[in-house]
Motif scaffolding. Structure first.
Motif, short mmCIF file in Angstrom:
data_model
loop_
_atom_site.label_atom_id
_atom_site.label_comp_id
_atom_site.label_asym_id
_atom_site.label_seq_id
_atom_site.Cartn_x
_atom_site.Cartn_y
_atom_site.Cartn_z
N PRO A 52 0.79 -1.24 0.00
CA PRO A 52 0.00 0.00 0.00
C PRO A 52 0.82 1.29 0.00
O PRO A 52 0.26 2.37 -0.12
CB PRO A 52 -0.80 -0.12 1.29
CG PRO A 52 0.13 -0.83 2.22
CD PRO A 52 0.89 -1.81 1.37
N ASP A 53 2.15 1.19 0.16
CA ASP A 53 2.97 2.40 0.36
C ASP A 53 2.82 3.40 -0.79
O ASP A 53 2.62 4.59 -0.55
CB ASP A 53 4.44 2.02 0.54
CG ASP A 53 4.70 1.27 1.83
OD1 ASP A 53 3.82 1.30 2.72
OD2 ASP A 53 5.77 0.65 1.97
N VAL A 54 2.94 2.91 -2.04
CA VAL A 54 2.86 3.84 -3.17
C VAL A 54 1.45 4.39 -3.33
O VAL A 54 1.27 5.52 -3.80
CB VAL A 54 3.33 3.19 -4.49
CG1 VAL A 54 4.79 2.83 -4.43
CG2 VAL A 54 2.49 1.98 -4.85
N VAL A 55 0.45 3.62 -2.94
CA VAL A 55 -0.94 4.09 -3.02
C VAL A 55 -1.15 5.25 -2.05
O VAL A 55 -1.72 6.29 -2.41
CB VAL A 55 -1.94 2.96 -2.74
CG1 VAL A 55 -3.38 3.50 -2.78
CG2 VAL A 55 -1.78 1.83 -3.75
N LEU A 56 -0.67 5.10 -0.83
CA LEU A 56 -0.81 6.16 0.16
C LEU A 56 -0.05 7.41 -0.28
O LEU A 56 -0.56 8.53 -0.14
CB LEU A 56 -0.30 5.68 1.52
CG LEU A 56 -1.00 4.44 2.10
CD1 LEU A 56 -0.44 4.10 3.47
CD2 LEU A 56 -2.50 4.65 2.18
N ALA A 57 1.15 7.23 -0.81
CA ALA A 57 1.92 8.38 -1.29
C ALA A 57 1.23 9.04 -2.48
O ALA A 57 1.20 10.26 -2.60
CB ALA A 57 3.33 7.93 -1.67
N GLY A 58 0.66 8.22 -3.37
CA GLY A 58 -0.04 8.76 -4.53
C GLY A 58 -1.28 9.54 -4.14
O GLY A 58 -1.58 10.59 -4.73
N SER B 242 6.80 7.61 -21.04
CA SER B 242 6.51 7.08 -19.71
C SER B 242 5.01 6.92 -19.50
O SER B 242 4.24 7.86 -19.65
CB SER B 242 7.08 8.01 -18.63
OG SER B 242 6.69 7.57 -17.35
N ALA B 243 4.61 5.70 -19.09
CA ALA B 243 3.20 5.44 -18.77
C ALA B 243 2.80 6.09 -17.46
O ALA B 243 1.60 6.24 -17.18
CB ALA B 243 2.96 3.94 -18.71
N ASP B 244 3.78 6.50 -16.65
CA ASP B 244 3.47 7.13 -15.36
C ASP B 244 2.69 8.42 -15.54
O ASP B 244 1.90 8.81 -14.68
CB ASP B 244 4.75 7.42 -14.57
CG ASP B 244 5.47 6.15 -14.15
OD1 ASP B 244 4.86 5.08 -14.21
OD2 ASP B 244 6.66 6.25 -13.78
N GLU B 245 2.91 9.10 -16.66
CA GLU B 245 2.24 10.38 -16.91
C GLU B 245 0.75 10.17 -17.16
O GLU B 245 -0.06 11.05 -16.87
CB GLU B 245 2.88 11.09 -18.11
CG GLU B 245 4.34 11.45 -17.92
CD GLU B 245 4.56 12.37 -16.75
OE1 GLU B 245 3.78 13.32 -16.57
OE2 GLU B 245 5.52 12.13 -15.98
N VAL B 246 0.39 9.03 -17.71
CA VAL B 246 -1.02 8.74 -18.03
C VAL B 246 -1.76 8.27 -16.79
O VAL B 246 -2.88 8.68 -16.51
CB VAL B 246 -1.10 7.69 -19.15
CG1 VAL B 246 -2.56 7.32 -19.43
CG2 VAL B 246 -0.43 8.21 -20.42
N GLY B 247 -1.14 7.38 -16.03
CA GLY B 247 -1.72 6.95 -14.76
C GLY B 247 -2.60 5.73 -14.83
O GLY B 247 -2.69 4.98 -13.86
N ALA C 66 2.46 7.67 -10.68
CA ALA C 66 1.46 7.06 -11.55
C ALA C 66 0.13 6.90 -10.83
O ALA C 66 -0.94 7.11 -11.42
CB ALA C 66 1.96 5.70 -12.03
N ILE C 67 0.17 6.56 -9.54
CA ILE C 67 -1.07 6.46 -8.75
C ILE C 67 -1.77 7.81 -8.70
O ILE C 67 -2.99 7.92 -8.92
CB ILE C 67 -0.77 5.96 -7.32
CG1 ILE C 67 -0.20 4.54 -7.34
CG2 ILE C 67 -2.02 6.05 -6.45
CD1 ILE C 67 -1.16 3.46 -7.70
#
Length: 351
Positions: A32-38, A291-296, A318-319
């Motif tokens: 869950p770490d990246v979700v919380l940060a996102g 980068s796909a991170d920009e689309v999300g 990305a999140i």
């Protein structure tokens, strides 16, 4: 030609006002770490965004305590893993973070849902609990392909391996609306993925779909070959979910391999390292373009609400961008416009 204008008068969106998005707290390889940060990044960027996070008590309560006025915790007792059978898991794990998130949209507590978890489970839960837009035969997953020329919407990329020409028409209609509202392309040019430009090329499905798109869809620009996808010739490329998924993963894999090999080559010797230092800013800019991170994330077009599915390897950025895309989907009322037009056989570009 049976091509009524696309109506954009539906107004179930919030026009930039407060939007609530349900977020799967356990979605993704690094949850869950990246979700919380996102989530933290998303609500900082958008003061009119509220979040309902679903997941285990220790995860969701920590998120709500950090942002008590913007984040609500909904505790769930189950998680759907990436390797589980999607439909079976959705039926059996009704208290999972994915299923409960979709139920929140159905109940009206949230206007959209975002998850970087199992694509199949998200699709099954959204179809079952959020439901399809009336008149839509099959929801389709659309992916925005980054390109140096302009973003390209590719659909379907995995929801429907077997299709009929009528499904491809609806995919094209929905993706055109998505391109208009989300990418601000006034008159999307739609291509049918095929093995040649001529209308007699390809399988019987491709030939029949060509005739139908030519008759029903203003904005149809003919067949798109594989090497046309990233050239900027088309704004939307439509195909079946099997082919679309292969295309998407081939492009992702080729881009990753190319940048990896380029990095190895530039670091192979001292002289090359010096040369790399001189062009580093340009290389970073090029990598960012792809980068796909920009689309999300990728929307599930045709369900009665915003449902954005992120990549399993999503990082916090990305999140955050996936959550933002979910909110924009609501504010642009993509669902309402699809409901007004696709079931009516529409598809003409917005004027």
């Amino acid at each position: 030609m049976d091509n009524p204008e696309i109506s954009t008068t539906a107004n179930t969106g919030t026009n930039g006002g407060i939007v609530t998005i349900a977020v799967d707290g356990m979605g993704g390889d690094n949850a869950p770490d990246v979700v919380l940060a996102g989530i933290s990044q998303a609500i900082i960027k958008d003061p009119n965004l509220n979040i309902i996070i679903t997941g285990p008590e220790n995860v969701v309560k920590a998120a709500a305590e950090e942002n008590p006025s913007r984040v609500e915790a909904v505790v769930t007792t189950e998680v759907i893993a990436m390797d589980e059978h999607p439909a079976n898991a959705v039926r059996e794990k009704k208290d999972s973070s994915i299923v409960v998130g979709c139920k929140l949209v159905k109940e009206g507590r949230a206007q959209g849902f975002f998850s970087a978890g199992s694509t199949g489970a998200c699709m099954a839960a959204a179809t079952l609990y959020i439901g399809r837009v009336k008149g839509v035969s099959r929801p389709a997953i659309a992916s925005i392909l980054p390109s140096p020329v302009a973003p390209v919407v590719l659909t379907d990329v995995g929801a429907n391996a077997d299709v009929k020409p009528e499904y491809l028409l609806q995919f094209a209609q929905m993706a055109s609306i998505y391109a208009q509202k989300m990418l601000k392309v006034k008159n999307p040019r739609v291509g049918l993925l095929n093995i040649g430009e001529e209308e007699t090329k390809g399988s019987m499905l491709a030939q029949e779909a060509y005739i139908l798109l030519k008759e029903k869809l203003i904005g149809f620009a003919g067949n798109a070959e594989g090497n046309d996808i990233l050239k900027g010739k088309f704004d939307v490329v439509v195909t079946d979910g099997f082919t679309g998924n292969v295309v998407l993963k081939t492009i992702e894999g080729a881009a990753g391999m190319l940048f990896g090999e380029l990095k190895n080559m530039l670091s192979a010797s001292f002289s090359r390292k010096l040369g790399a230092a001189m062009i580093m800013s340009g290389l970073k800019e090029l990598k960012q373009t792809f980068s796909a991170d920009e689309v999300g994330g990728a929307p599930l077009l045709g369900v009665s609400g915003s449902c954005i599915i992120g990549h399993g390897s999503s990082n916090a950025k990305a999140i955050a961008n996936g959550i933002a895309a979910s909110a924009k989907y609501v504010r642009e009322d993509v669902t309402g416009i699809i409901a007004q037009n696709v079931s009516q056989g529409g598809g003409k570009n917005e004027q």
